[in-house]
Scaffold this motif. Structure first.
Motif, PDB file in Angstrom:
ATOM      1  N   ASP A 193       0.804  -1.002  -0.075  1.00 55.76           N
ATOM      2  CA  ASP A 193       0.013  -0.007   0.110  1.00 55.76           C
ATOM      3  C   ASP A 193       0.757   1.345  -0.012  1.00 55.76           C
ATOM      4  N   CYS A 197       1.307  -3.508   4.108  1.00 56.24           N
ATOM      5  CA  CYS A 197       0.298  -3.914   3.003  1.00 56.24           C
ATOM      6  C   CYS A 197      -0.998  -4.563   3.688  1.00 56.24           C
ATOM      7  N   ARG A 220      -3.645   2.532  -4.809  1.00 54.00           N
ATOM      8  CA  ARG A 220      -4.387   2.778  -3.266  1.00 54.00           C
ATOM      9  C   ARG A 220      -4.849   4.172  -3.012  1.00 54.00           C
ATOM     10  N   LEU A 273      -5.454   6.852   1.839  1.00 51.08           N
ATOM     11  CA  LEU A 273      -5.559   5.670   1.020  1.00 51.08           C
ATOM     12  C   LEU A 273      -6.716   4.858   1.224  1.00 51.08           C
TER      13      LEU A 273
END
Length: 261
Positions: free
Chosen positions: A169, A182, A218, A234
């Motif tokens: 991410d 992640c 993201r 995000l």
């Protein structure tokens, strides 16, 4: 990514200021995979490109008589495989990427930022060379190598974990390490953030400030802040700051890639 010593990438420097060309030449001189084959102002660049057939073009935007965008219109988008704009003005970033520029160096830039731009340009040229070899029937003789990492092996106390680059991410600097974020799980890797930036695909990952890299896929919201910075929200709700000096590059790359927020 290494090239045979006999085939250095040809670089042309186009800027109306001799000192600016000299500074770029100094930075390029330490890389054995590239060779500066010429330097000139904008009015001489069309002939220089036709004569020298450079692989990489470092191009100023604002030049008297013939600016960088007019030059690209004259020579066409296929004339040079990799074009990197170098300018002190951030307002041209979107126009640069619409003109199919590979990168946009905003003066003053650091040596590290220049190395990232050069690495992208070299990767583009290498990919085109390998594609040409494959089309000529030599693909099996010299198979293409990925320019960027697709996965990382994260060592742990009891086991090592494989993390796919696409699963990341965002990446945060942590002293001599980086944290790969992640899906709510943090993985610690002994790399510097500069090293990570060079290993991640720049079409998917963007440095947003000195301590973080984000996966463009993201990003869901962009919130402007006072004095030109932004906050990026995000997909998992994490908020990451986007610094003012990196905003123009981020917005241009974000728009060109067509990522939906």
């Amino acid at each position: 990514m290494s090239l045979p010593a006999a085939t250095p990438m040809k670089v042309l420097l186009v800027d109306d200021e001799p000192l600016a060309r000299e500074n770029l030449g100094v930075l390029l001189a330490v890389d054995p995979e590239v060779e500066v084959v010429g330097e000139c102002a904008g009015t001489e660049a069309v002939a220089a490109i036709a004569r020298l057939r450079p692989d990489i073009l470092f191009l100023d935007v604002q030049m008297p008589e013939l600016d960088g965008f007019a030059l690209l219109d004259l020579v066409g988008p296929e004339a040079v495989p990799a074009v990197v704009f170098v300018t002190a003005f951030d307002r041209y970033a979107l126009q640069a990427f619409e003109a199919q520029a590979l990168d946009y160096l905003l003066k003053p830039f650091t040596d590290t930022r220049f190395e990232v731009a050069l690495a992208r340009a070299k990767a583009r040229v290498l990919a085109q060379r390998q594609s040409a070899l494959a089309q000529a029937g030599f693909g099996q003789r010299q198979p293409a190598q990925p320019a960027y990492r697709s996965r990382f092996l994260i060592p742990g106390r009891d086991k090592s974990v494989v993390v796919e680059a696409a699963e990341i991410d965002w990446v945060r600097a942590a002293d001599y390490y980086v944290e790969l974020q992640c899906g709510g799980i943090s993985h610690l890797l002994r790399e510097s953030l500069d090293e990570m930036e060079r290993q991640l695909d720049p079409e998917q990952f963007v440095r947003v400030h000195r301590g973080a890299i984000v996966n463009l896929a993201r990003v869901r919201e962009v919130h402007p802040l006072f004095r030109g910075g932004c906050e990026l929200k995000l997909a998992d709700g994490t908020v990451v700051k986007l610094s003012r000096d990196r905003r123009a590059e981020f917005e241009a790359r974000f728009t060109v890639l067509g990522v939906r927020r």
